[in-house]
Design an enzyme around this catalytic site. Structure first.
Site: not given
Length: 727
Positions: A62, A209
């Site tokens: 991320s 993610d």
């Protein structure tokens, strides 16, 4: 030659000889996800560099993939620090291009009563819903611009520092570790928070993610062959019961629960020689991008505290890495341009908007604006670019992906005014736009309004060239509204005016901010007394005319602008030779100029309309009245063959700016107005009327919601509610 000399000097230095004689352990850096909290990674890297710690491999998830990928690709720490504090995160984490970059045709969509939010429909008529609140258009463009120098590196082991990014396959739930690929796209996939960002499709996998499965990828770093890992954990702490007050709080807590579970598994695998850095970020939220300096300092301090522990990991300067960090190809010379397009419009249309000259260095600033213009056409989920290196060739590839949720749009709007004396006006409207009827980008717009003013307008807009510079636009128009007949400043009757017409416009767009139209049209209708003396004559009429219209719009926001101008000028000649009952001329000029200082904004402007010859008063009248259109009167309460209006509007933003796209600003303001309406026969002249209003405006996801109270020196007061139109 310079590089060779530096390498030679280092190799001959005592430090260089020492390094050759005593191999150092390979150090891997693990950077976790955490949105805005991830900016702490910049401070950690800064402290590690100052302490002489050389990183041999980086694994990130991320925001950790963002910072880690930039650093691994060659960015210096001072560049990263400057970027973290200068990036407009609200813009980066949204899809909307700057309004100045949007094609003028799309700016017109905001001009009526309609709200901002639009529903999209596919070609089969089904409602199209996006896969995420944010498609990631601006974020992808930002990553492409930052990584243009390494966008063609497919093997991440060939970066200045070997790199890995972690994502999650939303279909299978499995972890996906990227060691190869298109670096900006891989990083974008790694940070696609489910439902917030649309997933990224790579090699047939739909990716979100990486924090969902591996927020602190220690295992990934070890697989890269490192001996010791330095782990930076900036994970978001769980909130207490009293802090869970909104749907966004619950969503954040759910994500945190998932990431903390896999994070604890990774932290439990740390060995005695490994180093764990946990910056103090208890008070920092995942959306606090406005506190970037504070967050970076927290990462720096947490690493400095561990200086003694890190001392054993110090290494000599890595000259190869220092050379790799010199930005020799941040702006490569473009030798060709290629279009990849699966949308409804032709490749030539897309190519027209790309102004990058072949044979010159890549102009990232101009390219970013061109991407915004293309995205503003409303045909694409995303418009991206990359630079492909092949020998001495540098090809700029523009990738335009068709909008999966459809390109036909429905928009709604309403307005309501009440004069506090039992008289009110209410209008509910909708528009439907069919895009991409042919490869040049023809579209069909239909607008319907019911209420005090009824309207049906339908226009077919056909570009005549690939850039929509020239166009033809036939239209049909049906409208019905109330018009008051006034004598000695008192209404003596209210007519219901009905008009049916059609016409044809030929036009030219002037960049993204202007348009000029030449038109010819015909209309017919009638005006019957609705309220008042029934002995007053009803009229039927026929109109034939030609007109010229010029429009210019450079406002940064059509609802609550801070900079720019909105200018329009129209001139119309009614001609018996074209079927008109009367020969007369009309023209109207509108101007609004926005000026701002901090949270304060002033808008200066007004309207001026003239009827230059004798004509039927009811059919040739302009309308005034409504919020900031001589406040105190209800909407369109004043009619006259000639009108003038001057106004100054002030408003101030009351809420702080959000650094996420969910920014719902609240404004408070006031206006001062002075206007007049009069007829050519001298039987009606309102004289100059002074008016004022106070208002509260809330820029909601649907559009601006305005509550206004207006009054004037003609003893009129009114309340207004508007969803959509502001000025």
């Amino acid at each position: 030659m310079r590089r060779l000399l530096i390498l030679l000097l280092v190799c001959l230095s005592p430090l260089g000889l020492f390094a050759a004689e005593k191999p150092q352990p390979k150090i891997g850096l693990v950077l976790s996800g955490g949105a805005a909290r991830g900016l702490a990674h910049v401070g950690v890297l800064k402290a590690l560099e100052e302490q002489g710690i050389h990183i041999d491999a980086i694994a990130g998830t991320s925001m950790g993939a963002v910072i880690g990928g930039l650093y691994a690709s060659g960015y210096k720490i001072d560049e990263l620090e400057k970027l973290a504090m200068s990036i407009d995160w609200q813009d980066a984490l949204s899809d909307s291009p700057a309004r100045e970059d949007i094609p003028f045709r799309r700016k017109q969509d905001d001009r009526d009563f309609l709200v901002r939010q639009q529903l999209s429909f596919r070609d089969d008529g089904s409602l199209g819903l996006p896969l995420g609140v944010i498609q990631g258009q601006n974020l992808s463009l930002l990553l492409e611009s930052l990584l243009a120098h390494s966008s063609d590196v497919r093997d991440f082991d060939k970066l200045p520092i070997p790199f890995r990014a972690v994502a999650t396959d939303i279909v299978s739930g499995e972890k996906v570790v990227f060691r190869k690929g298109h670096l900006p796209q891989v990083i974008r996939a790694s940070m696609s928070i489910p439902a917030v960002f649309a997933p990224v499709e790579i090699n047939g996998q739909l990716l979100v993610d990486g924090g969902m499965v591996d927020n602190i990828p220690v295992d990934v770093a070890r697989e890269m062959g490192v001996d010791i890992v330095i782990v930076v954990d900036i994970g978001t702490p769980l909130r207490g019961r009293k802090q869970l007050n909104t749907v966004f709080d619950i969503l954040n807590q759910s994500i945190t629960l998932m990431t903390r579970s896999n994070s604890e598994v990774q932290l439990a695998s740390l060995k005695p020689d490994d180093v764990l850095i946990q910056p103090s970020l208890a008070s920092v939220g995942v959306t606090d991008f406005g506190r970037s300096e504070e967050i970076i300092n927290a990462g720096y301090r947490a690493t400095q505290i561990l200086e003694k522990r890190l001392a054993s990991l110090r290494q000599p300067t890595n000259v190869e890495l220092a050379i790799a960090r010199s930005p020799e190809e941040r702006n490569p010379v473009i030798t060709a341009i290629k279009i990849e397009n699966d949308s409804k419009i032709d490749d030539a249309v897309i190519r027209y908007y790309i102004r990058q000259p072949v044979g010159e260095p890549l102009d990232l600033t101009r390219l970013q604006r061109d991407m915004g213009t293309l995205y503003g056409l409303d045909y694409f989920d995303q418009v991206q670019y990359r630079v492909v290196h092949k020998g001495k060739e540098r090809t700029l590839v523009i990738s335009a992906r068709a909008k999966r949720s459809g390109t036909d749009y429905l928009r709604l709007g309403l307005n309501l005014s009440d004069d506090m004396r039992g008289d009110s006006a209410f209008n509910l409207g909708a528009s439907y736009r069919v895009n991409g009827i042919n490869r040049l980008g023809a579209e069909w717009l239909t607008r319907v309004q019911i209420g005090d003013k009824q309207e049906l307008y339908s226009e077919f807009y056909q570009p005549l060239d690939v850039g929509s510079r020239y166009f033809v636009a036939p239209y049909l128009n049906v409208e019905s509204q109330n018009v008051e007949s006034i004598l000695d400043n008192d209404p003596i009757a209210e007519y219901r005016l009905e008009r049916y017409g059609f016409g044809l416009n030929l036009g030219r767009q002037i960049g993204n901010s202007g348009e000029i139209r030449l038109g010819i049209g015909e209309a017919w209708g009638k005006a019957d007394v609705r309220i008042g003396d029934r002995d007053l004559p009803s009229t039927s009429f026929t109109e034939g005319f030609y007109d010229v219209k010029y429009s210019f719009d450079s406002l940064d926001n059509v609802y609550f602008p801070h900079t720019g101008e909105d200018i329009s000028l129209s001139m119309r000649q009614f001609e018996p030779a074209l079927g008109s009952d009367e020969r007369y001329r009309q023209w109207e000029f509108n101007l609004d100029k926005a000026l701002s200082s901090g949270p304060n904004t002033w808008i200066l402007g007004g309207r001026y309309g003239r009827t230059l010859d004798q004509a039927n008063i009811v059919t040739s009248s302009f309308l005034l009245g409504g919020a900031r259109q001589l406040s105190g009167f209800r909407q369109d309460a004043i009619s006259g063959q000639n009108i003038s209006l001057m106004r100054a509007v002030y408003y101030r933003r009351l809420t702080p700016r959000s650094y996420m796209p969910f920014d719902f600003p609240l404004y408070a303001g006031a206006s001062l107005e002075r206007g007049r309406a009069w007829n050519n026969d001298n039987e009606f002249d309102s004289g100059y009327i002074n008016a004022a209003s106070i208002f509260i405006g809330f820029d909601t996801p649907l559009g601006p919601l305005n509550f206004s109270y207006g009054f004037n020196d003609d003893n009129q007061k009114a309340l207004y509610l508007n969803l959509g139109q502001t000025f």
